[in-house]
Motif scaffolding. Structure first.
Motif, PDB file in Angstrom:
ATOM      1  N   SER A 189     -98.742  60.194 -97.266  1.00  0.00           N
ATOM      2  CA  SER A 189    -100.086  59.615 -97.163  1.00  0.00           C
ATOM      3  C   SER A 189    -100.396  59.165 -95.746  1.00  0.00           C
TER       4      SER A 189
ATOM      5  N   GLY B  35    -101.395  62.040 -93.489  1.00  0.00           N
ATOM      6  CA  GLY B  35    -102.491  62.896 -93.919  1.00  0.00           C
ATOM      7  C   GLY B  35    -102.100  64.088 -94.772  1.00  0.00           C
ATOM      8  N   ARG B  36    -100.920  64.081 -95.340  1.00  0.00           N
ATOM      9  CA  ARG B  36    -100.452  65.216 -96.148  1.00  0.00           C
ATOM     10  C   ARG B  36    -100.783  64.924 -97.616  1.00  0.00           C
ATOM     11  N   VAL B  37    -102.063  65.071 -97.926  1.00  0.00           N
ATOM     12  CA  VAL B  37    -102.579  64.670 -99.246  1.00  0.00           C
ATOM     13  C   VAL B  37    -101.991  65.526-100.354  1.00  0.00           C
TER      14      VAL B  37
ATOM     15  N   CYS C 270    -104.440  56.981-100.395  1.00  0.00           N
ATOM     16  CA  CYS C 270    -104.265  58.288 -99.766  1.00  0.00           C
ATOM     17  C   CYS C 270    -105.547  59.112 -99.878  1.00  0.00           C
ATOM     18  N   TYR C 271    -106.100  59.201-101.079  1.00  0.00           N
ATOM     19  CA  TYR C 271    -107.343  59.954-101.281  1.00  0.00           C
ATOM     20  C   TYR C 271    -108.505  59.340-100.495  1.00  0.00           C
TER      21      TYR C 271
ATOM     22  N   ARG D 257    -108.537  57.424 -97.774  1.00  0.00           N
ATOM     23  CA  ARG D 257    -108.451  57.604 -96.321  1.00  0.00           C
ATOM     24  C   ARG D 257    -108.800  59.031 -95.905  1.00  0.00           C
ATOM     25  N   ALA D 258    -108.496  59.988 -96.786  1.00  0.00           N
ATOM     26  CA  ALA D 258    -108.782  61.397 -96.475  1.00  0.00           C
ATOM     27  C   ALA D 258    -110.224  61.772 -96.792  1.00  0.00           C
TER      28      ALA D 258
ATOM     29  N   GLU E 179    -111.482  61.873 -99.747  1.00  0.00           N
ATOM     30  CA  GLU E 179    -111.552  62.438-101.106  1.00  0.00           C
ATOM     31  C   GLU E 179    -111.909  61.312-102.073  1.00  0.00           C
TER      32      GLU E 179
END
Length: 658
Positions: free
Chosen positions: A48, A51-53, A77-78, A80-81, A83
């Protein structure tokens, strides 16, 4: 270790993740004999954070058991990306009572991506929002420039901590509203050092250095960050003496302090002082060394720059590219190529720099050779080779490469269109130029000044001056180059009066003419035979605009007088020049001498041209014709024998280079 347990593995796993060694962390994770929830969470957090979602999601889906922290990690994680749909779905699917941290991660994601209504709505839904929940919304508002809404939200907050106050201060400073920041600062219950430094930064960024210094002197506990902000404030306004005095007074200096001062000395051209300061620096600063290296290269002190480069233990791509670009800038292409070949990881900038360097030097064969070796090309790569063809007179090849660029599915930008339009202008290819005009309109770059200026020149060189004027009139903000292109277009098409009219229009629009403008206007006067107007413009250069005439302006005046047969006055102009006459000046004189059959001045002009262009005998062909027309057959014959012995000079073509 003689034996390892799950705790040992998890500690090592976290350490590898913190240092960005994700592949090593994953290998270690796969080796853990008894993975617990902490192991899974540590690996998900590592993915996370970098950036490796997709990897984080796969791990989350494979977990045998999840706790509240696992769900919070995935929501974060989602979010921040970006998503946000997946993040909200994870939040809604979380079993049992949702923790406050999970809500806060979702609120922060909404606020960061500008979905403030959703962030506030979720805040209201939370069973027990804490100060972090409220600050998560506030940070999104202030960092997205929503200060009106931020003020309203700040006033509604049930409680505020120092983070809340500092976020508001930072928001005002970001928006450039230093007065509001100062007003808010006065109401902060107990400002900490971050509060003081934030307002100090605001004053410095606004150039209000006096107020900044007054605030700096009032800071109760100045840390190194406060000193660095004040130092940068002085340097931003080029107050070097005050900056250096402050630098010497600093009780503690970190790497930023030294690098800031050294970089400022480099920008000011004080390279020796920068070098002396670098030698005194107690830290090994890569940034400071790179700054000095760049300064040396800008001053073409290539050996000094290379000495620094060779002394760097670790070099990143920027460092390599700076040195390669320096060699190219100094015309040392062989040295640049050697370094380019040694570069371990070449990026797009490296390849493009070499292409542009060879193209600028006229070595198009080498430029194209490098271009063809590239595994991947971007728009800059294509533009470098296309502009190289145009600069070297290979306009057909430039247009051919535009077609290849389209086949490569690379999107042309304003620079591409400007280069191709210049090629159309040089080829007088009106039909192709109109096609580019249509493409330009569809591309969205029609309002760009560079492409618009190239379009004006293209139509003008094709003799379509009315279409050139239409393009000019449709430009949202024509610049000095636009005006010059239009004036030159009228002049080169024999519309001297209209060119002068455009010049007057330019003055009425408060656009100050430059040297290029006067070349166009004087050329217009020459083609139209407007001698008095030409002298008026020539004299107004120094009188009204403080512009010093260069050889091109004198060449226009010689041509103006020469066309009217006033050869003696033209020769007097040359004798009174404040600069050395160039081939253009003497060429204009020689051309006028042929029209008006002045053999004596023609002889002098040809001799001067031979001194300036010893390998170009076409001027002697013209002199031979003048001599023959004057009935001096023996001299003409001798001249032709001389030309035959030397061989008529032909400019070598570049077509073979491709």
């Amino acid at each position: 270790m003689p034996s390892r347990n799950t705790v040992s593995y998890n500690a090592m796993l976290s350490a590898l993740a913190r240092h960005g060694r994700i592949a090593d962390a994953r290998r270690l994770f796969d080796e853990i004999p008894r993975r617990n929830t902490v192991s899974w969470n540590a690996m998900i957090a590592a993915c996370s954070d970098h950036g490796r979602v997709a990897d984080a999601r796969d791990l989350f889906d494979a977990m045998p058991a999840r706790d509240g922290f696992s769900w919070t990690l995935m929501v974060s994680c989602y979010a921040r990306a970006g998503e946000l749909g997946l993040a909200r779905d994870a939040l809604d699917r979380m079993p049992g009572d949702k923790c406050t941290a999970c809500y806060n991660a979702m609120i922060s994601g909404y606020a960061k991506h500008g979905r403030f209504d959703d962030a506030v709505a979720l805040l209201r839904e939370m069973p027990a929002p804490d100060i972090i929940s409220w600050n998560s919304v506030l940070v999104g508002l202030t960092r997205n420039g929503e200060m009106v809404r931020a003020v309203k939200f700040f006033d509604e907050m049930p409680a505020r901590d120092m983070v809340s106050w500092n976020l508001m201060l930072e928001g005002y400073v970001r928006a450039g509203d230093v007065d509001s920041a100062a007003g808010l600062f006065a109401g902060v219950p107990s400002p900490n050092v971050v509060s003081w430094v934030t307002l100090l930064n605001g004053y410095c960024r606004a150039g209000r250095i006096g107020e900044a210094r007054e605030l700096f002197d009032r800071i109760p506990d100045r840390n190194v960050a406060a000193w660095n902000v004040m130092l940068s404030g002085y340097l931003r306004l080029s107050h070097m003496e005050e900056a250096y005095k402050l630098f010497t007074e600093m009780p503690d200096k970190n790497s930023i302090s030294w690098t800031t001062m050294i970089s400022a000395l480099v920008r000011g051209g004080k390279l020796q002082e920068a070098k002396d300061l670098l030698d005194k620096m107690p830290f090994d600063s890569f940034a400071a060394k790179t700054a000095l290296m760049h300064g040396y290269l800008q001053s073409k002190m290539i050996d000094d720059a290379r000495l620094i480069f060779d002394g760097l233990e670790v070099r990143d791509a920027v460092c390599w590219n700076t040195m390669i670009s320096g060699y190219v800038h100094c015309g040392m292409l062989d040295e640049a190529m050697v370094l380019f070949q040694q570069m371990p990881n070449k990026d797009m900038v490296s390849w493009n720099t070499m292409i542009a360097g060879y193209a600028h030097d006229g070595q198009m064969r080498k430029a194209v050779g490098i271009f063809r070796k590239m595994n991947q090309r971007n728009t800059v790569s294509w533009n470098s080779v296309i502009s190289g063809f145009v600069q070297n007179g290979l306009c057909v090849e430039a247009l051919q490469h535009f077609v290849l660029m389209r086949r490569d599915a690379k999107r042309a930008d304003w620079s591409t269109y400007a280069c191709c339009l210049s090629a159309c202008a040089d080829l007088a290819a009106l039909h192709v130029g109109r096609q580019f005009h249509s493409l330009l309109a569809r591309s969205g770059y029609i309002g760009d000044s560079f492409a618009g200026n190239a379009l004006i020149s293209a139509y003008a060189k094709c003799g379509r001056i009315l279409e050139a004027r239409q393009v000019f009139d449709e430009m949202p903000a024509p610049d000095i180059v636009s005006w010059n292109a239009l004036i030159d277009g009228y002049a080169s098409n024999g519309h001297g009066t209209e060119a002068i009219s455009v010049f007057r229009e330019m003055e009425d629009n408060d656009v100050r003419p430059d040297e290029v403008t006067f070349v166009g206007v004087l050329s217009a006067c020459s083609h139209a035979g407007l001698i008095d107007e030409g002298f008026d413009f020539f004299n107004s250069m120094t009188k009204d605009y403080a512009l010093r005439p260069v050889a091109e302006h004198y060449a226009c005046m010689v041509d103006l007088l020469g066309r009217s047969g006033r050869l003696s006055e033209a020769f007097e102009i040359i004798q009174g020049m404040q600069v050395q006459p160039n081939a253009g000046v003497w060429g204009a004189m020689l051309g006028a001498c042929r029209v008006h059959k002045n053999h004596e001045l023609a002889q002098l002009a040809a001799e001067k041209l031979y001194e300036l262009e010893p390998h170009k005998t076409s001027n002697y062909v013209l002199l031979s014709n003048i001599t023959a027309e004057a009935g001096k057959w023996d001299e003409a014959q001798n001249m032709r024998v001389f030309i035959k012995e030397r061989g008529v000079h032909k400019t070598p073509g570049l077509a073979g280079s491709t």
